[in-house]
Design a protein around this motif. Structure first.
Motif, short mmCIF file in Angstrom:
data_model
loop_
_atom_site.label_atom_id
_atom_site.label_comp_id
_atom_site.label_asym_id
_atom_site.label_seq_id
_atom_site.Cartn_x
_atom_site.Cartn_y
_atom_site.Cartn_z
N SER A 104 0.86 -1.19 0.00
CA SER A 104 0.00 0.00 0.00
C SER A 104 0.88 1.23 0.00
O SER A 104 2.10 1.15 0.19
N ILE A 105 0.29 2.39 -0.23
CA ILE A 105 1.02 3.66 -0.27
C ILE A 105 1.13 4.20 1.14
O ILE A 105 0.15 4.36 1.85
N ASN A 106 2.36 4.51 1.51
CA ASN A 106 2.60 5.19 2.78
C ASN A 106 2.09 6.62 2.65
O ASN A 106 2.57 7.37 1.78
N PRO A 107 1.11 7.06 3.45
CA PRO A 107 0.53 8.40 3.27
C PRO A 107 1.51 9.53 3.55
O PRO A 107 1.21 10.68 3.22
N VAL A 108 2.68 9.25 4.14
CA VAL A 108 3.65 10.31 4.42
C VAL A 108 4.71 10.36 3.32
O VAL A 108 5.01 11.40 2.74
N THR A 109 5.28 9.18 3.00
CA THR A 109 6.33 9.16 1.97
C THR A 109 5.75 9.08 0.57
O THR A 109 6.46 9.33 -0.41
N ASN A 110 4.47 8.71 0.48
CA ASN A 110 3.81 8.57 -0.82
C ASN A 110 4.46 7.50 -1.68
O ASN A 110 4.43 7.58 -2.92
N LEU A 111 5.08 6.49 -1.07
CA LEU A 111 5.72 5.39 -1.78
C LEU A 111 4.98 4.09 -1.46
O LEU A 111 4.41 3.93 -0.39
N PHE A 112 5.06 3.15 -2.45
CA PHE A 112 4.49 1.84 -2.21
C PHE A 112 5.38 1.06 -1.27
O PHE A 112 6.59 0.97 -1.48
N GLU A 113 4.79 0.46 -0.28
CA GLU A 113 5.55 -0.33 0.69
C GLU A 113 4.75 -1.59 1.01
O GLU A 113 3.53 -1.59 0.96
N THR A 114 5.48 -2.62 1.32
CA THR A 114 4.84 -3.89 1.68
C THR A 114 5.19 -4.22 3.12
O THR A 114 6.19 -4.89 3.42
N ARG A 115 4.38 -3.73 4.03
CA ARG A 115 4.56 -4.01 5.45
C ARG A 115 3.38 -3.40 6.23
O ARG A 115 2.52 -2.73 5.66
N ARG A 116 3.37 -3.66 7.53
CA ARG A 116 2.31 -3.10 8.36
C ARG A 116 2.57 -1.61 8.59
O ARG A 116 3.68 -1.21 8.92
N ILE A 117 1.49 -0.81 8.39
CA ILE A 117 1.59 0.64 8.59
C ILE A 117 0.45 1.06 9.52
O ILE A 117 -0.71 0.80 9.25
N GLY A 118 0.82 1.69 10.62
CA GLY A 118 -0.18 2.25 11.53
C GLY A 118 -0.31 3.75 11.33
O GLY A 118 0.70 4.43 11.06
N ASN A 119 -1.52 4.28 11.42
CA ASN A 119 -1.72 5.72 11.18
C ASN A 119 -2.76 6.27 12.13
O ASN A 119 -3.64 5.54 12.63
N VAL A 120 -2.64 7.57 12.39
CA VAL A 120 -3.61 8.34 13.18
C VAL A 120 -3.98 9.57 12.38
O VAL A 120 -3.08 10.33 11.96
N ASN A 121 -5.28 9.79 12.14
CA ASN A 121 -5.76 10.94 11.37
C ASN A 121 -6.61 11.84 12.26
O ASN A 121 -7.44 11.34 13.03
N VAL A 122 -6.41 13.13 12.16
CA VAL A 122 -7.22 14.12 12.87
C VAL A 122 -7.69 15.18 11.87
O VAL A 122 -6.96 15.51 10.92
N SER A 123 -8.89 15.68 12.10
CA SER A 123 -9.43 16.68 11.18
C SER A 123 -10.42 17.58 11.90
O SER A 123 -10.95 17.23 12.96
N ALA A 124 -10.64 18.74 11.32
CA ALA A 124 -11.64 19.69 11.82
C ALA A 124 -12.21 20.43 10.62
O ALA A 124 -11.49 20.71 9.65
N SER A 125 -13.50 20.73 10.69
CA SER A 125 -14.14 21.43 9.58
C SER A 125 -15.18 22.40 10.10
O SER A 125 -15.77 22.20 11.18
N SER A 126 -15.42 23.45 9.33
CA SER A 126 -16.41 24.47 9.69
C SER A 126 -17.08 24.96 8.42
O SER A 126 -16.46 24.99 7.35
N SER A 127 -18.36 25.35 8.57
CA SER A 127 -19.10 25.83 7.42
C SER A 127 -20.11 26.87 7.88
O SER A 127 -20.68 26.76 8.97
N ILE A 128 -20.31 27.88 7.04
CA ILE A 128 -21.27 28.92 7.36
C ILE A 128 -21.97 29.35 6.08
O ILE A 128 -21.34 29.54 5.04
N PRO A 129 -23.30 29.47 6.12
CA PRO A 129 -24.01 29.96 4.93
C PRO A 129 -23.84 31.47 4.79
O PRO A 129 -24.09 32.23 5.71
#
Length: 445
Positions: free
Chosen positions: A81-106
């Motif tokens: 799979s693609i390592n989301p940091v290096t953007n390279l294909f790798e064949t091994r176990r990869i652990g990740n943590v994702n955080v996000s925030a969003s806001s919207s106003i009309p």
């Protein structure tokens, strides 16, 4: 009677005279109304409708404010799979943590949000007025049932008095017949009259029981033979009818009764409904922003970046301004405007109906009050004359100058007149008080 005054409670609550001496366990009018308001399920339903409208108003106001949300996720991947940091294909176990925030106003929504807030505010006021109208209806119905008991008791007293008189005359006649002073026909006539009076008492007792049952059920209380009320002494002195015309009373009532104002708010809310529906034809503009970062437990084959540094290095932000222009909506917008216009027309019809009903109620109350006043005055004169006639008939019957039939006629005429006087008295008092209610005058008994 259909209407009686809500503020009537104030006058009755201050009464200290004219009540029955045996008041233990008996309910006053004020207590009956309080119990009815506490136990009525329709009133609770109206209260919940008001709470629901307030929640809708809160939701409508919230649409004017920015929305904000945060989230996070974590997981592991195995295989190629693609390592989301290096953007390279790798064949091994990869652990990740994702955080996000969003806001919207009309930024612009065709005025729909603003008009929705105004409509919701009117709906809250409408439900609040409908709640007040429901309280009035419950109170008026309770007072009406209370009056029926008082009236039934008056009728029972008259029936008992008539029966007592018949029994006294029957007892005296039986002695005279036994002595040979009067014919047996007089005794038989009085026996028949006494039996008739006994039936009238039974009917009056049943009517009183039904009246007590109706009030007990309206109060949502189990009925028992001990259920009873405190009856104030009703006075007719000082009552006036005719000082205000129907038009004057109507003009005052239109400005004070909650159902009239509620109907007006209903029309205004429907007008905002049309504006909301038309707003769907206009473009909408929305501003949104997003923030995202993540952490991967393996950024290369040999080393791993510290967590905070990765979150800092992988931080990304975005802002978007979105424009939506309705071009064709499968006639949904057109149908929405048409339904909103129909709703406004229905609200206008309801407003006319409410005002027409009020005018008819005032006209009926005014006519009833005027007629009851005339009837009461005539009944007073009639009772006074028949009391004297009955007194003379009794004296003549006791000396044998008239027979039992003539005596019964005089007696029936008197008691019928007394019953008519009681009826006219109640109609006169409460018809006059109804007009006071419409005029908003302070009420006293």
């Amino acid at each position: 009677m259909k209407h009686v005054l809500l503020a009537f409670l104030l006058g009755l609550g201050q009464l200290t005279t004219g009540l029955s001496q045996d008041t233990a366990g008996k309910l006053s009018l004020e207590e009956c109304v309080a119990i009815a308001l506490e136990n009525n399920l329709n009133l609770r339903r109206s209260e919940l409708n008001l709470v629901s409208s307030e929640a809708t108003l809160l939701e409508s106001k919230g649409q004017q404010l920015p929305s904000f949300s945060m989230g996070g996720s974590t997981g592991f991947r195995w295989g190629r799979s693609i390592n989301p940091v290096t953007n390279l294909f790798e064949t091994r176990r990869i652990g990740n943590v994702n955080v996000s925030a969003s806001s919207s106003i009309p930024v612009f929504a065709g005025g729909q949000i603003r008009n929705s807030v105004k409509q919701a505010s009117l709906n809250v006021e409408t439900d609040r007025l409908n709640l007040a109208a429901s309280r009035n209806d419950i109170t008026l119905n309770t007072i009406n049932l209370f009056i029926n008991i008082a009236f039934s008791k008056e009728q029972l007293n008259i029936a008992n008095s008539q029966l007592t008189t018949s029994r006294e005359q029957l007892s005296r006649t039986e002695k005279l017949v036994a002595a040979g002073s009067l014919p047996m026909a007089d005794q038989l006539d009085l026996q028949a009259q006494t039996a008739t009076n006994e039936l009238e008492v039974i009917n009056a007792e049943n009517n009183l029981r039904i009246a007590r049952l109706n009030l007990s059920q309206a109060l949502q209380m189990p009925f028992s033979e001990d259920f009873d009320i405190l009856i104030p002494e009703l006075e007719v002195d000082g009552l006036t009818v005719g000082t205000q015309g129907v038009e004057q009373i109507y003009s005052v009532a239109v400005g004070t009764l909650p159902q009239i104002k509620a109907a007006e708010f209903g029309v205004q809310a429907a007008e905002y409904g049309i504006k909301i529906a038309k707003g769907a034809y206009l473009p909408s503009l929305n501003l949104s922003a997003n923030v995202f970062s993540n952490y991967v437990d393996q950024t290369s084959f040999t080393t791993s970046d510290p967590i905070l540094r990765q979150f800092e290095n992988n931080l990304s932000q975005s802002a978007n301004l979105g424009l939506s222009i309705p071009i064709f909506s499968n006639f949904r917008n057109q149908a929405g405007v048409q339904r909103a216009r129909v709703q406004k027309r229905l609200s206008e019809i309801q407003q006319i109906e409410v005002k027409n009903q009020l005018r008819q109620d005032i006209e009926s109350a005014y006519t009833s009050a005027y007629a009851a006043r005339q009837s009461y005055r005539s009944s007073q004169l009639r009772v006074e004359a028949l009391e004297e006639a009955f007194r003379m008939a009794r004296q003549r019957f006791e000396v044998g100058a008239i027979n039992a039939v003539d005596f019964q006629v005089a007696q029936n005429n008197l008691f019928n007149a007394q019953a008519d006087l009681v009826t006219a008295k109640y109609e006169y008092v409460f018809s006059a008080k109804v007009l006071d209610f419409y005029l908003g005058n302070p009420l006293t008994l």
